[in-house]
Design an enzyme around this catalytic site. Structure first.
Site, short mmCIF file in Angstrom:
data_model
loop_
_atom_site.label_atom_id
_atom_site.label_comp_id
_atom_site.label_asym_id
_atom_site.label_seq_id
_atom_site.Cartn_x
_atom_site.Cartn_y
_atom_site.Cartn_z
N ASP A 38 0.74 -1.28 -0.09
CA ASP A 38 0.18 0.40 -0.25
C ASP A 38 0.93 1.29 -0.20
O ASP A 38 2.13 0.79 0.33
CB ASP A 38 -1.35 0.31 1.09
CG ASP A 38 -1.82 -0.86 1.02
OD1 ASP A 38 -2.36 -1.67 0.01
OD2 ASP A 38 -2.37 -1.27 1.99
N TYR A 66 6.53 -8.29 8.69
CA TYR A 66 5.69 -7.12 8.92
C TYR A 66 6.62 -6.61 10.25
O TYR A 66 6.53 -7.24 11.30
CB TYR A 66 4.57 -6.79 8.82
CG TYR A 66 4.59 -6.82 7.18
CD1 TYR A 66 4.13 -6.32 6.22
CD2 TYR A 66 3.79 -8.06 6.98
CE1 TYR A 66 3.88 -6.06 4.47
CE2 TYR A 66 3.51 -8.36 5.21
CZ TYR A 66 2.79 -7.43 4.61
OH TYR A 66 3.52 -8.03 3.38
N ASP A 80 -7.02 2.01 8.79
CA ASP A 80 -5.75 2.29 8.80
C ASP A 80 -5.88 4.24 9.04
O ASP A 80 -7.55 4.22 9.22
CB ASP A 80 -4.75 1.99 8.47
CG ASP A 80 -5.05 2.12 6.17
OD1 ASP A 80 -5.81 3.84 5.92
OD2 ASP A 80 -4.83 1.64 4.97
N ARG A 173 -4.01 -4.67 8.69
CA ARG A 173 -4.58 -3.44 8.45
C ARG A 173 -6.16 -4.72 9.32
O ARG A 173 -6.06 -4.12 10.22
CB ARG A 173 -5.02 -2.94 7.81
CG ARG A 173 -4.16 -2.09 7.38
CD ARG A 173 -5.00 -1.50 5.59
NE ARG A 173 -5.22 -2.06 4.41
CZ ARG A 173 -5.51 -2.23 3.67
NH1 ARG A 173 -7.18 -1.38 3.58
NH2 ARG A 173 -6.32 -3.03 2.41
#
Length: 329
Positions: A38, A66, A80, A173
């Protein structure tokens, strides 16, 4: 250029923006990436250059790592901090509550894709529908969380960070939002950094500024990793000169004639190298035929290697007289 260039994607760049920049810097037209990040996300984005683009369809199941920042007590339409706030909660959440909730998200779980995602429904991306204010029912999808740890947590501010190692298709998310609900609150992701993908880490990644500087010095190619670096987790074999030529021309190789310590499992993938150590491509063990079939070539095929010679002969024919040409027909 042929190989893999690992980029540390900056914030507010799409993955396609990064591809466009590297295309200009490398002057290589054929470039693809191994997994979309993203715009708000940063971190490891391996780019496939030249012949390495042939590997794209073979990397779908690669796992990723991550570092995700989260805020509890807030719910947005995008899950988010780039979205519109829908709800807030003042419910306090302790560190102990978070630690107690994490085990339920480890392993094989079902996760509902966010509306703001690239998942398709009836030929349209969900984010296209979301931008029109349309929300539809989504079926939960199986994903795997191999590792999930709470790295930091500020209890008064209800902010923290997670380490997540997961399978392809996992939405971090959604994980932050689901974790918020699991502790009796709400949750959203506030930052995301991918630290590992396709076996590559941040230590191997270049920033775009570094890539520009190297390109100006004609040194960008020095940071392009070989294609086989994508498949180092697979076993390898070296074949004879005759087997090398057959494999390059698309011919399968008899497993019993290969230098294997044991017969590979059915459908097993194997890296194949020439006697000179050149990476030829990937083979697939065919249990029915007992052969190593060509899965994907990453070298010039035998026909491509002979093409300059064929062109030279053809030019010679064209330059000859008519009698010569007639004699060759």
């Amino acid at each position: 250029m042929n190989g893999v260039l690992v980029i540390d994607k900056p914030c507010d760049f799409t993955s396609f923006d990064v591809v466009a920049v590297v295309r200009r810097l490398s002057r290589e037209r054929k470039i693809g990436h191994t997994g979309t990040l993203d715009p708000m996300a940063t971190g490891v984005l391996p780019l496939l250059l030249g012949k390495a683009t042939r590997a794209a369809s073979l990397l779908e199941d690669s796992d990723k790592v991550y570092r995700a920042e989260f805020q509890l007590g807030v719910d947005t339409d995008t899950q988010d901090n780039t979205g519109t706030v829908l709800r807030r909660s003042d419910a306090p959440v302790s560190r102990e509550q978070l630690l107690a909730a994490l085990p339920s998200f480890r392993g094989d779980i079902l996760q509902t894709p966010p509306m703001y995602s690239a998942v398709r429904k009836d030929g349209r991306h969900l984010y296209e529908l979301a931008r029109q204010g349309i929300e539809i029912e989504r079926k939960p999808r199986p994903v795997t969380i191999y590792r999930l740890e709470l790295l930091e947590y500020n209890e008064p501010e209800r902010r923290g960070s997670l380490l997540v190692e997961c399978s392809k298709g996992t939405y971090i998310r959604a994980l932050c939002a689901d974790l918020g609900q699991a502790v009796g609150s709400l949750g959203m992701m506030t930052a995301l950094r991918r630290t590992r993908a396709c076996g590559f880490s941040l230590e191997q990644a270049l920033s775009l500024d570094e890539a520009r500087s190297l390109a100006e010095q004609n040194q960008l190619g020095s940071r392009v990793l070989p294609v086989e670096s994508l498949f180092l987790h697979l076993p390898q074999i070296s074949v004879t000169a005759a087997q090398s030529m057959r494999f390059q021309n698309g011919g399968a190789l008899a497993l019993e004639r290969l230098r294997l310590s044991a017969l590979p499992a059915p459908e097993a993938r194997i890296r194949v190298y020439s006697p000179e150590g050149e990476f030829l491509g990937l083979g697939r063990a065919d249990a029915e035929t007992q052969e190593l079939a060509v899965l994907r070539l990453f070298c010039d095929s035998g026909a491509e290697q002979r093409r300059p010679e064929i062109k030279s002969v053809f030019r010679g024919i064209c330059k000859g007289n008519s009698a010569d040409r007639e004699g060759l027909v």
